[in-house]
Design a protein around this motif. Structure first.
Motif, PDB file in Angstrom:
ATOM      1  N   PRO A  87      33.695  40.480  31.436  1.00 36.32           N
ATOM      2  CA  PRO A  87      33.520  38.870  31.715  1.00 36.32           C
ATOM      3  C   PRO A  87      32.578  38.998  33.017  1.00 36.32           C
ATOM      4  CG  PRO A  87      35.627  39.627  32.462  1.00 36.32           C
ATOM      5  CD  PRO A  87      35.115  40.899  31.563  1.00 36.32           C
ATOM      6  N   CYS A  88      32.106  40.084  33.664  1.00 34.48           N
ATOM      7  CA  CYS A  88      31.408  40.208  34.993  1.00 34.48           C
ATOM      8  C   CYS A  88      29.913  40.275  34.523  1.00 34.48           C
ATOM      9  CB  CYS A  88      31.734  41.168  35.938  1.00 34.48           C
ATOM     10  SG  CYS A  88      33.342  40.934  36.714  1.00 34.48           S
TER      11      CYS A  88
ATOM     12  N   LEU B   8      28.573  38.387  31.962  1.00 27.48           N
ATOM     13  CA  LEU B   8      28.197  37.260  31.383  1.00 27.48           C
ATOM     14  C   LEU B   8      27.335  36.289  32.161  1.00 27.48           C
ATOM     15  CD1 LEU B   8      31.741  36.318  29.072  1.00 27.48           C
ATOM     16  CD2 LEU B   8      29.580  37.460  28.267  1.00 27.48           C
TER      17      LEU B   8
ATOM     18  N   VAL C   6      38.683  32.848  26.439  1.00 31.40           N
ATOM     19  CA  VAL C   6      38.831  32.263  27.836  1.00 31.40           C
ATOM     20  C   VAL C   6      39.791  31.116  28.102  1.00 31.40           C
ATOM     21  CG1 VAL C   6      36.819  30.557  27.880  1.00 31.40           C
ATOM     22  CG2 VAL C   6      37.292  31.839  29.838  1.00 31.40           C
TER      23      VAL C   6
ATOM     24  N   LEU D 233      32.203  31.217  23.368  1.00 30.31           N
ATOM     25  CA  LEU D 233      33.720  31.377  23.928  1.00 30.31           C
ATOM     26  C   LEU D 233      34.871  30.580  23.519  1.00 30.31           C
ATOM     27  CD1 LEU D 233      32.796  32.562  27.671  1.00 30.31           C
ATOM     28  CD2 LEU D 233      33.103  33.847  25.734  1.00 30.31           C
TER      29      LEU D 233
ATOM     30  N   ASP E 264      41.210  36.707  27.076  1.00 27.35           N
ATOM     31  CA  ASP E 264      40.588  37.698  27.366  1.00 27.35           C
ATOM     32  C   ASP E 264      40.274  37.858  29.077  1.00 27.35           C
ATOM     33  OD1 ASP E 264      40.524  38.718  24.941  1.00 27.35           O
ATOM     34  OD2 ASP E 264      38.408  37.947  24.515  1.00 27.35           O
ATOM     35  N   PHE E 265      39.929  36.669  29.474  1.00 21.33           N
ATOM     36  CA  PHE E 265      39.930  36.602  31.038  1.00 21.33           C
ATOM     37  C   PHE E 265      39.783  34.932  31.344  1.00 21.33           C
ATOM     38  CE2 PHE E 265      35.691  36.153  29.080  1.00 21.33           C
ATOM     39  CZ  PHE E 265      34.898  35.285  29.981  1.00 21.33           C
TER      40      PHE E 265
ATOM     41  N   ILE F 257      38.626  31.698  33.801  1.00 23.14           N
ATOM     42  CA  ILE F 257      37.663  31.154  34.558  1.00 23.14           C
ATOM     43  C   ILE F 257      38.122  29.914  35.414  1.00 23.14           C
ATOM     44  CG2 ILE F 257      35.874  31.720  33.139  1.00 23.14           C
ATOM     45  CD1 ILE F 257      35.425  29.133  32.200  1.00 23.14           C
TER      46      ILE F 257
ATOM     47  N   CYS G  95      32.149  37.332  39.687  1.00 25.32           N
ATOM     48  CA  CYS G  95      33.521  37.746  39.683  1.00 25.32           C
ATOM     49  C   CYS G  95      34.354  37.995  41.023  1.00 25.32           C
ATOM     50  CB  CYS G  95      33.345  39.308  39.213  1.00 25.32           C
ATOM     51  SG  CYS G  95      32.915  39.357  37.501  1.00 25.32           S
TER      52      CYS G  95
END
Length: 128
Positions: free
Chosen positions: A37-38, A40, A60, A101, A111-112, A114, A125
């Motif tokens: 993710p860092c 994107l 996300v 996403l 997955d992560f 935001i 990040c």
């Protein structure tokens, strides 16, 4: 005449040859690569339809608190300025997006996570 027809039919079917081995399935590189993710940035489309989850790059979760989010996102108004991690330009159609996403309603399936920020310099990040 009939014998040549039967012989050509047998040669076309070739019942005496061994079957060709099948090639193994190879996944496309986008699926085989891990999601970071860092890295994107650029144009992003957020898919909310669960039926289209399989066509997305990743999942996300939209975190309401900035303290628990993995990535702080600043929504850019121009696609040219979305050139660093955390700077995203949201598109209206999925065809023009760099990344699609899926927005998961469950944090455990994402997955992560935001969170949105109003300050451009805070985007990116979280330091871990």
């Amino acid at each position: 005449m009939l014998s040549t027809l039967i012989l050509s039919g047998l040669l076309a079917l070739n019942p005496f040859a061994a079957p060709q081995p099948r090639a193994p399935f190879v996944a496309p590189p986008a699926v085989a690569a891990s999601l970071e993710p860092c890295r994107l940035y650029g144009s992003v489309y957020l898919e909310r339809d669960p039926n289209r989850r399989g066509f997305c790059f990743g999942a996300v979760y939209e975190e309401p608190e900035e303290a628990f989010a993995d990535v702080l996102v600043f929504p850019e108004s121009n696609k040219l300025f979305a050139d660093k991690p955390g700077l995203w330009y949201f598109t209206e159609t999925r065809d023009f997006a760099d990344y699609v996403l899926f927005v998961s309603p469950n944090r455990g399936l994402a997955d992560f996570s935001i969170s949105y920020t109003k300050v451009r310099s805070f985007a990116g990040c979280r330091k871990q």
